[in-house]
Enzyme design. Structure first.
Site, PDB file in Angstrom:
ATOM      1  N   TYR A 223       0.788  -1.241   0.000  1.00 13.11           N
ATOM      2  CA  TYR A 223       0.000   0.000   0.000  1.00 13.11           C
ATOM      3  C   TYR A 223       0.819   1.291   0.000  1.00 13.11           C
ATOM      4  O   TYR A 223       0.261   2.367   0.152  1.00 13.11           O
ATOM      5  CB  TYR A 223      -0.944   0.016   1.194  1.00 13.11           C
ATOM      6  CG  TYR A 223      -0.302  -0.247   2.542  1.00 13.11           C
ATOM      7  CD1 TYR A 223       0.661   0.603   3.084  1.00 13.11           C
ATOM      8  CD2 TYR A 223      -0.673  -1.350   3.289  1.00 13.11           C
ATOM      9  CE1 TYR A 223       1.236   0.376   4.297  1.00 13.11           C
ATOM     10  CE2 TYR A 223      -0.109  -1.607   4.528  1.00 13.11           C
ATOM     11  CZ  TYR A 223       0.843  -0.730   5.026  1.00 13.11           C
ATOM     12  OH  TYR A 223       1.420  -0.977   6.239  1.00 13.11           O
ATOM     13  N   LYS A 310     -10.453   4.047  13.095  1.00 11.05           N
ATOM     14  CA  LYS A 310     -10.584   2.698  13.649  1.00 11.05           C
ATOM     15  C   LYS A 310     -12.060   2.348  13.837  1.00 11.05           C
ATOM     16  O   LYS A 310     -12.838   3.132  14.386  1.00 11.05           O
ATOM     17  CB  LYS A 310      -9.858   2.598  14.995  1.00 11.05           C
ATOM     18  CG  LYS A 310      -8.372   2.936  14.924  1.00 11.05           C
ATOM     19  CD  LYS A 310      -7.590   1.932  14.108  1.00 11.05           C
ATOM     20  CE  LYS A 310      -7.429   0.625  14.829  1.00 11.05           C
ATOM     21  NZ  LYS A 310      -6.486   0.670  15.956  1.00 11.05           N
ATOM     22  N   CYS A 407     -15.588 -40.814  28.564  1.00 16.47           N
ATOM     23  CA  CYS A 407     -15.398 -42.143  29.162  1.00 16.47           C
ATOM     24  C   CYS A 407     -16.258 -42.381  30.399  1.00 16.47           C
ATOM     25  O   CYS A 407     -16.261 -43.489  30.945  1.00 16.47           O
ATOM     26  CB  CYS A 407     -13.927 -42.365  29.500  1.00 16.47           C
ATOM     27  SG  CYS A 407     -13.313 -41.294  30.829  1.00 16.47           S
ATOM     28  N   CYS A 422     -10.815 -34.885  33.901  1.00 14.83           N
ATOM     29  CA  CYS A 422     -11.067 -36.318  33.884  1.00 14.83           C
ATOM     30  C   CYS A 422      -9.766 -37.002  34.306  1.00 14.83           C
ATOM     31  O   CYS A 422      -8.750 -36.859  33.618  1.00 14.83           O
ATOM     32  CB  CYS A 422     -11.473 -36.791  32.488  1.00 14.83           C
ATOM     33  SG  CYS A 422     -11.503 -38.600  32.331  1.00 14.83           S
ATOM     34  N   CYS A 428      -9.036 -42.682  28.643  1.00 13.55           N
ATOM     35  CA  CYS A 428      -9.935 -41.701  28.009  1.00 13.55           C
ATOM     36  C   CYS A 428      -9.405 -41.384  26.614  1.00 13.55           C
ATOM     37  O   CYS A 428      -8.313 -40.802  26.485  1.00 13.55           O
ATOM     38  CB  CYS A 428     -10.004 -40.444  28.868  1.00 13.55           C
ATOM     39  SG  CYS A 428     -11.212 -39.232  28.303  1.00 13.55           S
TER      40      CYS A 428
END
Length: 667
Positions: A223, A310, A407, A422, A428
Site C-alpha cells: 500500500y 478505527k 469415558c 477427567c 480416556c
C-alpha cells in the site's frame, strides 16, 4: 533446449503461475501440472547448484536453515499514524489538511487498514533483495528468507516502468481461513491459540524455520511506494503502477474529492468489511499528492497528511442453544457454547468457549438465553453478556457436568484450579490421542512426518494406544495396500530420528500435567537424569525454581502411575535420551546464580538461543523485559533503542558479548 535454458524457462513460467493464482486469483493450470513443473525445476537445480537463485520459485517452500534475525535500519523511518474513532475527528483532520494547504484542492486516497504485520520490501533491478519488519520504526528484523515463501509477494517483477531501486510497504496477513485452520490444529494439540490473525501472522513470520512460514499460507497487500524515481506524483497512481508490476494491491482503494465521499467510504466498509477474506480494523486516509504530502510534513510522531479511522468492536446478539464439553490432552474439560449462527467480524460464529464452571456461573447462563457475543481482538468468539429481558420462562440454568463426556469417569477439581479434569488419563480416548499428538509436536519429539489425522487413524486401527507404541510401528503396518511406501518410510524414519531429541524435550514430551516447556527444561537441568526425577520427593521437586506444590504432586502422581512407568521404561528401551548430554552437564556452574539477565541485539560468537542456554547452565535466569530487578543486559550489536534508554534510566549495567564470555570462562 539445454538444461540451463529449461531452468530459466521454468522459473519464468512458475513466477507467472504464482502471480495468476495468488494475486489475480485467475489460475490457468491445475495444481498437478504446477507440481510437475516445480518438481522438474527442483531436480534441475539440484543438478546445477552453480545456477542457484535466491528468488527461484523453489525457494518458496522454505528451509529450516535460519539464524537469529539481523536488525536492519530503515532507509525511510516507518512512522505510526494518528488514530481517530469518530466522524467529527475525520472532519477535523480534513479541515486541518485544507488549512495546511492554504485552500488548495486536494484528493484523499481511502484504503482498508489491514490488520497484520507491517513489512518493507526492497527491489533492485526488478528482484526482491530485502524484507524488513517495522520493528521500532527506525530499525526492524531482516526476514527476507521467510518472506520469499509468501506466494503473494513477487520475487521477480513483471511489466515495465518500475524504478531501478525502490521500496514498497504493506501488510503481511493471515487470511481468516488459514487462521481458523491453524487455531483448530493448535486447539487439538492443546497449544495456546493465537488471539487474532495479526498475532498469528507476526508469530509465523518470526519463525526461525521458513518451512513453518511456507505451510501457514500467509498473504500480503502492498500500500505504499517509496523511492527517488517514482512513476507519478499521486499515491493512488503509484499503487496502480505497482499492481501492473505484479504486486497485490487492494481493489478497494478509492480517490475521494470531498469529506462527504470519505465518510461514505467509511460507512460502506464498516459493514462490508465483514465479507473480506482477511482481518481489517479500520480505514486509512492519505492526501494523494506526494508534493502536497511533503508540504504538510510531519509531527514528532506521525504524518499530518494521513490518519487512521478505527472501527468500533463488533458485537452481536444470538441464542444459546446448548452447552457441550470437550476433553483435552491433560484431561481438562472445557465447556463450549453452541449458538444460533451469527455473522461477526468476517466469519459465521456458531461456537464460543465458556472457559470453566466459574465463567458460566458469573453470567448465570440458561439454555435459550439471548447472549451478546464479541470477538476478542476481532477474532476469538466470547460471550460478554446476557439479555435477561429475553430469557424464556422455561429456560433451565446451565449445570456443569459431573462425569467425563468421553469415558464416563467422575470429574475432579484440583485445589487452586478453575478447570474440572477427567482423571482417567490411561483410558480416556481424547487424552490418549492428545498425549500422542503432544509427544510428536515440534517442540517435543519433533516427529513432523506425523499429524493429528494420522494419529487418529493409527489409534482407530489399533496400531497405537500410547506414545511408546510409535516405536513399534513398521513400514508394512503403515503401508497397508502398498500404495504409501514412501510416506510410510518417511514416518518410520522420523520416529527413529526422534531418539536423538535431547533429554529436556523428552521430559516435555511425556505430557505430565502442568509441566510446560520451560518447567521441563528446569527439571531436566536440575535432576540431570530421568531416574533422579522419577524418584524425587515432594521437597526435592520444590527445590527447582518455578516448581510449586501442585506441579510437584502432579509429577509424583505421573511417575507413581504403573501404566505411565511402563511407558517410560519402554521409551528407555527404545533408546530415547534419558539424561543430559556430557556437554550439557560439564558446562554447568553457579557463576550466574541469582542473576536475572536480559539479552538484546545481534551477536558474533553465539546465537541468542545459545546464550540463553549458557545463562541457564551457569545458574542465571533469562528474562524478557528490563526492570529494577534486572542484574545486567547482555548486549550485542543493534541493541533496541528503547531498551537502551530504559537501562540507562534504571542504571542497569550493559555488558558486551566479549565481557560476558570472559566472565563465564574465568576461573
Amino acid at each position: 533446449m539445454d538444461e540451463k535454458q529449461r531452468i530459466e524457462q521454468l522459473r519464468q513460467e512458475l513466477h507467472e503461475h504464482n502471480y495468476r493464482y495468488y494475486v489475480l486469483n485467475q489460475p490457468t493450470i491445475g495444481d498437478q501440472e504446477f507440481d510437475f513443473m516445480m518438481h522438474e525445476l527442483q531436480d534441475l537445480e539440484a543438478r546445477h547448484p552453480e545456477l542457484y537463485d535466491a528468488n527461484s520459485p523453489t525457494q518458496r517452500v522454505g528451509s529450516d536453515i535460519q539464524s537469529e534475525f539481523r536488525q536492519v535500519a530503515h532507509r525511510y523511518p516507518m512512522l505510526s499514524l494518528a488514530n481517530t474513532y469518530s466522524e467529527q475527528d475525520v472532519r477535523d483532520w480534513y479541515e486541518s489538511v485544507r488549512k495546511g494547504l492554504a485552500g488548495q484542492d486536494f484528493k484523499v486516497c481511502c484504503e482498508m487498514k489491514y490488520d497484520g504485520l507491517s513489512i518493507s520490501l526492497t527491489y533492485v533491478d526488478g528482484r526482491l533483495t530485502q524484507a524488513v519488519t517495522r520493528g521500532d520504526g527506525v530499525q526492524g528484523d531482516d526476514v527476507t528468507q521467510n518472506v520469499r515463501t509468501i506466494r503473494a509477494i513477487p520475487l521477480v517483477l513483471t511489466g515495465q516502468g518500475y524504478p531501478r531501486e525502490f521500496e514498497i510497504r504493506g501488510e503481511i496477513l493471515m487470511p481468516w481461513a488459514s487462521f481458523e485452520r491453524l487455531n483448530a490444529e493448535r486447539e487439538a494439540a492443546e497449544e495456546p491459540l493465537f488471539a487474532n490473525p495479526r498475532n498469528a501472522a507476526s508469530g509465523t513470520l518470526k519463525s526461525l524455520d521458513a518451512r513453518v512460514v511456507a505451510n501457514r499460507q500467509l498473504d500480503a497487500y502492498l500500500y505504499y511506494l517509496l523511492g527517488e524515481e517514482l512513476p507519478a506524483n499521486g499515491h493512488y497512481e503509484n499503487l496502480e503502477a505497482a499492481r501492473s508490476w505484479g504486486f497485490k494491491v487492494s481493489e478497494d482503494m478509492k480517490l475521494a474529492h470531498s469529506v462527504e465521499e470519505v465518510l461514505d467510504y467509511i460507512n460502506f466498509w464498516d459493514q462490508e468489511r465483514k465479507n473480506l477474506p482477511v482481518a481489517t480494523d479500520g480505514i486509512v486516509l492519505k492526501v494523494n499528492s506526494l508534493q502536497q504530502q511533503r508540504s504538510l510534513g510531519y509531527t514528532a510522531k506521525s504524518p499530518r497528511w494521513a490518519i487512521a479511522y478505527k472501527f468500533k468492536a463488533e458485537r452481536e446478539c444470538t441464542r444459546l442453544l446448548e452447552v457441550t464439553y470437550q476433553v483435552g490432552r491433560t484431561g481438562a474439560v472445557t465447556p463450549v457454547a453452541n449458538m444460533e449462527p451469527v455473522l461477526l467480524a468476517g466469519t459465521t460464529v456458531r461456537r464460543a468457549t465458556l472457559n470453566n464452571e466459574d465463567f458460566i456461573r458469573s453470567f448465570d447462563l440458561h439454555i435459550g438465553d439471548m447472549v451478546y457475543v464479541e470477538k476478542g481482538g476481532e477474532i476469538i468468539p466470547k460471550i460478554v453478556g446476557v439479555n435477561l429481558d429475553e430469557r424464556p420462562i422455561i429456560a433451565q440454568p446451565v449445570m456443569f457436568i459431573k462425569r467425563c463426556p468421553e469415558c464416563g469417569t467422575p470429574l475432579v477439581r484440583y485445589e487452586g484450579e478453575a478447570a474440572w479434569y477427567c482423571p482417567n488419563d490411561a483410558g480416556c480416548p481424547p487424552q490418549i490421542k492428545g498425549r500422542i499428538e503432544h509427544f510428536i509436536a515440534r517442540k517435543a519429539m519433533n516427529i513432523d512426518s506425523l499429524g493429528p489425522e494420522t494419529v487418529d487413524e493409527y489409534y482407530r486401527r489399533g496400531l497405537i494406544k500410547n506414545v511408546a507404541d510409535l516405536y513399534d510401528i513398521d513400514v508394512q503396518q503403515i503401508n497397508g495396500d502398498g500404495s504409501r511406501n514412501k510416506s510410510a518410510q518417511r514416518i518410520v524414519n522420523g520416529i527413529q530420528k526422534s531418539k536423538e531429541v535431547p533429554f529436556e524435550r523428552v521430559v516435555f514430551a511425556l505430557g505430565i500435567r502442568f509441566v510446560g516447556e520451560t518447567s521441563a527444561r528446569l527439571l531436566a537441568r536440575h535432576f540431570k537424569t530421568m531416574d533422579a526425577m522419577m524418584t524425587a520427593t515432594l521437597d526435592d521437586l520444590q527445590e527447582v525454581e518455578g516448581i510449586g506444590e501442585v506441579m510437584a504432586k502432579s509429577i509424583i502422581g505421573f511417575f507413581h502411575n504403573e501404566t505411565n512407568r511402563q511407558i517410560v521404561e519402554r521409551l528407555r528401551g527404545y533408546g530415547l535420551q534419558f539424561s543430559l548430554s556430557q556437554e550439557q552437564t560439564a558446562a554447568q556452574s553457579d557463576r550466574l546464580a541469582g542473576q536475572s539477565i536480559v539479552i538484546s541485539g545481534v551477536f558474533a560468537h553465539h546465537s541468542r538461543d545459545e546464550y540463553k542456554l549458557i545463562i541457564e547452565q551457569n545458574g542465571g535466569k533469562n528474562v524478557g523485559s528490563i526492570s529494577s530487578k534486572t542484574s545486567f543486559i547482555l548486549a550485542g550489536d543493534n541493541m533496541g533503542p528503547s531498551k537502551l534508554e530504559k537501562a540507562q534510566k534504571l542504571g542497569i549495567k550493559i555488558m558486551s558479548e566479549d565481557e560476558f564470555l570472559e566472565m563465564i570462562h574465568s576461573t
